[in-house]
Design a protein around this motif. Structure first.
Motif, PDB file in Angstrom:
ATOM      1  N   TYR A 158       0.969  -1.231  -0.022  1.00 42.00           N
ATOM      2  CA  TYR A 158      -0.104  -0.142   0.040  1.00 42.00           C
ATOM      3  C   TYR A 158       0.874   1.099  -0.132  1.00 42.00           C
ATOM      4  CZ  TYR A 158      -3.248  -3.621   1.536  1.00 42.00           C
ATOM      5  OH  TYR A 158      -4.067  -4.688   1.843  1.00 42.00           O
ATOM      6  N   SER A 255       1.170  -5.598   3.711  1.00 40.64           N
ATOM      7  CA  SER A 255       0.540  -6.730   4.122  1.00 40.64           C
ATOM      8  C   SER A 255       1.473  -7.784   3.721  1.00 40.64           C
ATOM      9  CB  SER A 255      -0.945  -7.016   3.623  1.00 40.64           C
ATOM     10  OG  SER A 255      -1.532  -8.293   3.922  1.00 40.64           O
ATOM     11  N   ARG A 309      -0.538 -11.936  13.241  1.00 41.30           N
ATOM     12  CA  ARG A 309      -1.298 -12.958  13.471  1.00 41.30           C
ATOM     13  C   ARG A 309      -0.730 -14.147  12.972  1.00 41.30           C
ATOM     14  NH1 ARG A 309      -4.767 -10.702   9.139  1.00 41.30           N
ATOM     15  NH2 ARG A 309      -2.773  -9.459   9.040  1.00 41.30           N
ATOM     16  N   ASP A 311      -1.229 -17.753  10.968  1.00 38.28           N
ATOM     17  CA  ASP A 311      -2.251 -18.237  10.036  1.00 38.28           C
ATOM     18  C   ASP A 311      -2.978 -19.061  10.539  1.00 38.28           C
ATOM     19  OD1 ASP A 311      -2.402 -17.990   6.715  1.00 38.28           O
ATOM     20  OD2 ASP A 311      -2.751 -20.431   7.339  1.00 38.28           O
ATOM     21  N   ASP A 313      -4.379 -21.821   9.146  1.00 34.71           N
ATOM     22  CA  ASP A 313      -4.278 -23.358   8.343  1.00 34.71           C
ATOM     23  C   ASP A 313      -2.733 -23.848   8.220  1.00 34.71           C
ATOM     24  OD1 ASP A 313      -7.057 -23.584   7.680  1.00 34.71           O
ATOM     25  OD2 ASP A 313      -6.470 -21.817   6.301  1.00 34.71           O
ATOM     26  N   HIS A 319       1.082 -13.410   9.757  1.00 35.46           N
ATOM     27  CA  HIS A 319       0.656 -12.222   8.881  1.00 35.46           C
ATOM     28  C   HIS A 319       1.114 -11.127   9.558  1.00 35.46           C
ATOM     29  CE1 HIS A 319      -1.914 -14.590   6.287  1.00 35.46           C
ATOM     30  NE2 HIS A 319      -2.275 -15.300   7.334  1.00 35.46           N
TER      31      HIS A 319
ATOM     32  N   ARG B 152      -5.440 -23.215  -2.065  1.00 36.63           N
ATOM     33  CA  ARG B 152      -5.216 -21.946  -1.018  1.00 36.63           C
ATOM     34  C   ARG B 152      -5.476 -20.875  -1.553  1.00 36.63           C
ATOM     35  NH1 ARG B 152       0.895 -21.676   1.821  1.00 36.63           N
ATOM     36  NH2 ARG B 152       0.451 -20.384   3.370  1.00 36.63           N
ATOM     37  N   ILE B 154      -4.569 -16.635  -0.127  1.00 37.87           N
ATOM     38  CA  ILE B 154      -4.385 -15.595   0.653  1.00 37.87           C
ATOM     39  C   ILE B 154      -4.528 -14.288   0.057  1.00 37.87           C
ATOM     40  CG2 ILE B 154      -2.161 -14.345   1.892  1.00 37.87           C
ATOM     41  CD1 ILE B 154      -0.714 -17.268   1.578  1.00 37.87           C
ATOM     42  N   SER B 156      -4.871  -9.943   0.500  1.00 34.59           N
ATOM     43  CA  SER B 156      -4.947  -8.626   0.959  1.00 34.59           C
ATOM     44  C   SER B 156      -5.957  -7.686   0.258  1.00 34.59           C
ATOM     45  CB  SER B 156      -3.573  -7.996   1.037  1.00 34.59           C
ATOM     46  OG  SER B 156      -2.804  -8.966   1.618  1.00 34.59           O
ATOM     47  N   GLU B 221     -12.191 -10.048   8.420  1.00 36.15           N
ATOM     48  CA  GLU B 221     -11.089 -10.942   7.902  1.00 36.15           C
ATOM     49  C   GLU B 221     -11.703 -12.385   8.159  1.00 36.15           C
ATOM     50  OE1 GLU B 221      -7.576  -8.175   8.760  1.00 36.15           O
ATOM     51  OE2 GLU B 221      -7.864  -9.714  10.233  1.00 36.15           O
ATOM     52  N   ASN B 238      -7.707 -23.622   2.246  1.00 36.84           N
ATOM     53  CA  ASN B 238      -7.154 -22.756   3.203  1.00 36.84           C
ATOM     54  C   ASN B 238      -7.377 -21.470   2.741  1.00 36.84           C
ATOM     55  OD1 ASN B 238      -5.991 -24.868   4.170  1.00 36.84           O
ATOM     56  ND2 ASN B 238      -3.752 -24.734   3.811  1.00 36.84           N
ATOM     57  N   VAL B 239      -7.575 -20.568   3.755  1.00 37.32           N
ATOM     58  CA  VAL B 239      -8.176 -19.130   3.350  1.00 37.32           C
ATOM     59  C   VAL B 239      -7.569 -18.150   4.573  1.00 37.32           C
ATOM     60  CG1 VAL B 239      -9.785 -17.437   2.331  1.00 37.32           C
ATOM     61  CG2 VAL B 239     -10.355 -19.985   2.525  1.00 37.32           C
ATOM     62  N   ALA B 240      -6.706 -17.185   3.936  1.00 42.14           N
ATOM     63  CA  ALA B 240      -6.219 -16.109   5.110  1.00 42.14           C
ATOM     64  C   ALA B 240      -6.587 -14.887   4.590  1.00 42.14           C
ATOM     65  CB  ALA B 240      -4.789 -16.404   4.998  1.00 42.14           C
ATOM     66  N   ALA B 241      -6.851 -13.933   5.367  1.00 45.88           N
ATOM     67  CA  ALA B 241      -7.188 -12.567   4.859  1.00 45.88           C
ATOM     68  C   ALA B 241      -6.634 -11.474   5.833  1.00 45.88           C
ATOM     69  CB  ALA B 241      -8.788 -12.381   4.695  1.00 45.88           C
ATOM     70  N   THR B 242      -6.389 -10.358   5.165  1.00 44.76           N
ATOM     71  CA  THR B 242      -5.892  -9.028   5.814  1.00 44.76           C
ATOM     72  C   THR B 242      -6.871  -7.953   5.237  1.00 44.76           C
ATOM     73  OG1 THR B 242      -3.720  -9.783   6.105  1.00 44.76           O
ATOM     74  CG2 THR B 242      -4.013  -7.397   6.167  1.00 44.76           C
TER      75      THR B 242
END
Lengths: 348, 348
Positions: A158, A255, A309, A311, A313, A319, B152, B154, B156, B221, B238-242
């Motif tokens: 960003y 991120s 954080r 992860d 999984d 993160h 998977r 990931i 952002s 998230e 597998n899912v990750a989010a920011t």
């Protein structure tokens, strides 16, 4: 022969966004200056800049400008560095170059002092300052890599408009005013000066920083990938990057997803590693909504880390949210730190 | 018994950012309306809204408001849905709920029509509309998952302020004006209305959308993580989010990293899968600087995908940039699509 205690310093690109910050820091950090020479393109020559109660005149940079200079701090674009940095070296100066011109050149150290300060000693006249978005990321990753090992990095950035210079700040300002007045936004500069197409940055996001490479990545993304491996001495590290320009003036945020080598870690272990790290400030307390933002990092020299954080999984996945002033740690301050290290370690 | 060809529709939250878009779409899509009832909180009741050359008065929503209603489109916040959606169902309406109130409830289908339209058939009176940032991501991932399998994700996010409603747009506007006039920015709403701390969003980035959960992730998230698995019928994914809020009014953008199951794919294979996909538009040509942005996606119903790249290290890894209007496909348009499907498939 008495040892020098003050030095002749040249700032190339003195009227640019980074050059101005370098001049401010030379003053604020009481840099041991004998003589300060401010250099620029022909176009900006003649401008006056105040430094420690003296009015200095900016001169057009030529090869001869570097006669008698000890340290030359370059931030006037890659083409200027390619042309004039070797001339400066030929005349006995050590160059700290804040462009991409020499970063991947094999015998040019690429340095973030908190990460690989000792590489400065190996210089052959030029030390490269990494890309802004790379610097803050490796500063945050170094203590984690040292403590737990590091296998993999996936970053989405960003990035602030000032990374594209003062003109880009002006464009963001003017487009913002136009939009708020219900007028049409004029896009003439971003994403990349001189490219065919331009898009508004105000109230928008541009997934292009620098030109595209053959492989579909932008040059900014490839910089992050290649520079990270070089600075961390980790050619085997997996690094992926997506770089995005956003409508704020200062500080890049990132991120960052990582996978560490060590098993069984918790967030508290990463906090512990980050807390003691040089140049890194941990700002991470969800309960009190504490995390860094571009505005909170502005005008500060450190790299701020929050939103750590685990992860949900991947057992070794974490993160992070990494923020730093792109003109300071991302550019001017890192250059000054390299210059300080050259002097303190007698590596000139 | 003759089959109904027009329907009594209620819009709950008619004066909100999403409600307004729903009303626009009911008109633009020639939705088969017999009677349209506009509902809101007590506070907004009495407002007048023009619909197809008639002036309608917004009424305060009560349980009795739903007598005789066939389809009720809710977007007035989770607490309103929790209270009134069951009342609407009791009175024979089918509810399409655009809040998080029932999304993870087991017998409530969570639907993006391009992805799992057939789940609508299993409804027990309520169908949930997913979170805006989830909808656009799963719409882009569905054709890839169908063609190549998906292990998977990931992500952002780069999310627009309008996701927090009209008030948040107003805050961005006022803060932007203040900053450009050299005045102090007042932060009273974002990142989360009613939370203790507020930070400016103008010329900034806020790595908090919705409240924090115990595990350090935000609710936004966790919504992306849990909803993606439910919509795609992929509990093992597998899912990750920011999730990050940014200073633009409309459209969410997402930097999405994926790993597919099938080996040996190239970017062209992903392009091929995306090109034919329902509701997805591929805008991806680095040579001509072609990629979607929040501004380019504004007021459009599709999900736009660009910047498709193969990961340089992971053989099955790819990167995507996914953009869509958060008020349309991310909210109002997806709700209308569900309502259209209810009618067309006789699933009311």
């Amino acid at each position: 022969m008495t040892e020098k205690t003050t030095f002749n310093i040249a700032v190339v690109g003195a009227t640019g966004a980074v050059g101005q910050k370098i001049i401010d820091l030379l003053d604020a950090k009481d840099f041991p200056i004998n003589e300060l020479k401010l250099l620029s393109s022909e176009r900006s020559a003649g401008k006056k800049i105040n430094f420690q109660n003296k009015e200095l005149t900016v001169e057009a940079a030529t090869p001869e400008s570097f006669d008698g200079i000890d340290i030359a701090l370059f931030s006037a674009g890659g083409s200027v560095s390619k042309k004039l940095a070797p001339e400066a070296v030929k005349r006995g100066a050590v160059v700290v170059d804040n462009t991409s011109a020499f970063r991947m050149t094999e015998d040019v150290p690429l340095v973030v002092p908190e990460v690989n300060n000792e590489d400065i000693a190996k210089h052959n006249g030029i030390i490269a300052n990494p890309n802004c978005s790379t610097i803050q990321m490796v500063a945050a990753l170094k203590p984690i890599k040292d403590a737990f090992g590091l296998d993999r990095v996936i970053v989405s950035t960003y990035q602030a408009v000032s990374g594209a210079g003062n003109e880009a700040n002006k464009e963001l300002e003017e487009q913002s005013k136009a939009k708020l007045n219900g007028e049409e936004m004029k896009a003439e500069l971003l994403p990349v000066k001189g490219e065919e197409k331009h898009y508004p940055i105000a109230f928008n996001a541009l997934p292009q920083i620098d030109v595209f490479e053959e492989n579909g990545y932008t040059f900014e993304e490839m910089k992050m990938i290649n520079e990270t491996k070089k600075i961390m001495h980790a050619p085997e590290l997996n690094v992926a990057a997506t770089c995005v320009r956003l409508p704020f003036f200062t500080s890049h945020a990132e991120s960052v997803y990582i996978e560490v080598e060590k098993d069984g870690l918790e967030v508290a272990d990463l906090w512990e590693a980050l807390k003691g790290a040089d140049g890194v400030v941990l700002e991470d307390d969800p309960a009190s909504q504490t995390y860094p933002t571009p505005l909170s990092a502005e005008n500060k020299e450190e790299v701020f880390v929050g939103r750590v954080r685990k992860d949900l999984d991947q057992k070794n996945g974490f993160h992070l949210w990494v923020v730093s002033d792109n003109l300071l740690k991302g550019a001017a301050w890192n250059s000054i730190q390299i210059a300080q290290s050259l002097i303190q370690n007698k590596w000139l």
